[in-house]
Write an enzyme that holds these catalytic residues in place. Structure first.
Site, PDB file in Angstrom:
ATOM      1  N   CYS A   7       4.374  56.629  34.903  1.00  0.00           N
ATOM      2  CA  CYS A   7       3.700  55.355  34.624  1.00  0.00           C
ATOM      3  C   CYS A   7       2.305  55.437  35.248  1.00  0.00           C
ATOM      4  CB  CYS A   7       4.514  54.163  35.130  1.00  0.00           C
ATOM      5  SG  CYS A   7       4.816  54.178  36.907  1.00  0.00           S
ATOM      6  N   ASN A  10       3.256  54.969  39.738  1.00  0.00           N
ATOM      7  CA  ASN A  10       4.495  55.593  40.252  1.00  0.00           C
ATOM      8  C   ASN A  10       5.103  54.790  41.400  1.00  0.00           C
ATOM      9  OD1 ASN A  10       5.552  58.788  41.730  1.00  0.00           O
ATOM     10  ND2 ASN A  10       6.620  57.540  40.242  1.00  0.00           N
ATOM     11  N   CYS A  12       6.374  51.310  40.375  1.00  0.00           N
ATOM     12  CA  CYS A  12       7.217  50.291  39.722  1.00  0.00           C
ATOM     13  C   CYS A  12       8.070  50.879  38.585  1.00  0.00           C
ATOM     14  CB  CYS A  12       6.367  49.151  39.165  1.00  0.00           C
ATOM     15  SG  CYS A  12       5.446  48.237  40.425  1.00  0.00           S
ATOM     16  N   ARG A  13       7.443  51.171  37.453  1.00  0.00           N
ATOM     17  CA  ARG A  13       8.226  51.517  36.273  1.00  0.00           C
ATOM     18  C   ARG A  13       8.863  52.903  36.333  1.00  0.00           C
ATOM     19  NH1 ARG A  13       3.487  50.219  32.256  1.00  0.00           N
ATOM     20  NH2 ARG A  13       2.413  51.026  34.104  1.00  0.00           N
ATOM     21  N   SER A  14       8.059  53.932  36.661  1.00  0.00           N
ATOM     22  CA  SER A  14       8.670  55.277  36.623  1.00  0.00           C
ATOM     23  C   SER A  14       9.672  55.532  37.747  1.00  0.00           C
ATOM     24  CB  SER A  14       7.605  56.380  36.534  1.00  0.00           C
ATOM     25  OG  SER A  14       6.711  56.361  37.612  1.00  0.00           O
ATOM     26  N   ASP A 129       4.083  46.456  32.257  1.00  0.00           N
ATOM     27  CA  ASP A 129       3.804  46.637  33.687  1.00  0.00           C
ATOM     28  C   ASP A 129       4.165  45.351  34.434  1.00  0.00           C
ATOM     29  OD1 ASP A 129       2.791  47.138  36.172  1.00  0.00           O
ATOM     30  OD2 ASP A 129       0.846  47.846  35.462  1.00  0.00           O
TER      31      ASP A 129
END
Ligand code: 4NP
Length: 161
Positions: A7, A10, A12-14, A129
């Site tokens: 993301c 690195n 939150c999402r990934s 996001d």
């Protein structure tokens, strides 16, 4: 099999995708056979643990992200991973540039580069996001990652040997 989730930051999402996918792998016939990692297109959170809101939302579902530390994606990731799966179209554009830098050295990328949700054939393509939003955004990221992880694993041929 080696899978890298990417993301922007690195944090939150990934990291969420990494934790969720690893848990799904360990419950599947692929247990012990998949290397799972995550990275950011940007390096400004390098060394940081995942955002506390991501950690809490994952913990509520029994997934521990606390040992993860952010790193930036590297050109040679394209020589190591079988899949590089990202959260949004901006990540994809950034990663295409990193892949071009890798191939400009004469190396050839082995990674299949795609949006995670598109590769998993989920009806939406981007993972929004959650960084600047409320707590529901983090749960939504988890929902998407859980569904996409199961779909992606189901799309793979069974492991051989
Ligand atoms: P991520 O979220 O890409 O899902 O880790 C973000 C984290 C940090 C920032 C932006 C997005 N930031 O601007 O610091």
């Amino acid at each position: 099999m080696r899978v890298l989730f990417v993301c922007l930051g690195n944090i939150c999402r990934s990291p969420t995708a990494e934790g969720v996918f690893r848990a799904a792998v360990e419950r599947s016939e692929w247990a012990g056979r998949v290397e799972v990692d995550s990275a950011g297109c940007a390096g400004y959170h390098t060394g940081d643990p995942p955002d506390p809101r991501s950690q809490q939302a994952a913990k509520n579902r029994g997934i521990d992200l606390s040992e993860q530390r952010a790193r930036q994606v590297r050109p040679d990731d394209f020589g190591h991973f079988d899949y590089i799966l990202c959260a949004d179209f901006q990540n994809l554009a950034d990663l295409e540039e990193v892949r071009d830098r890798y191939e400009a050295t004469g190396a050839s990328s082995k990674a299949k580069l795609d949006l995670f949700l598109r590769q998993a054939k989920i009806e939406t393509e981007e993972i929004p996001d959650p960084y600047y939003g409320g707590p529901r955004g983090f749960d939504h990221v988890l929902d998407l990652c859980e569904r996409a992880s199961l779909e992606l694993l189901a799309s793979w041929a069974p492991p051989t040997s």
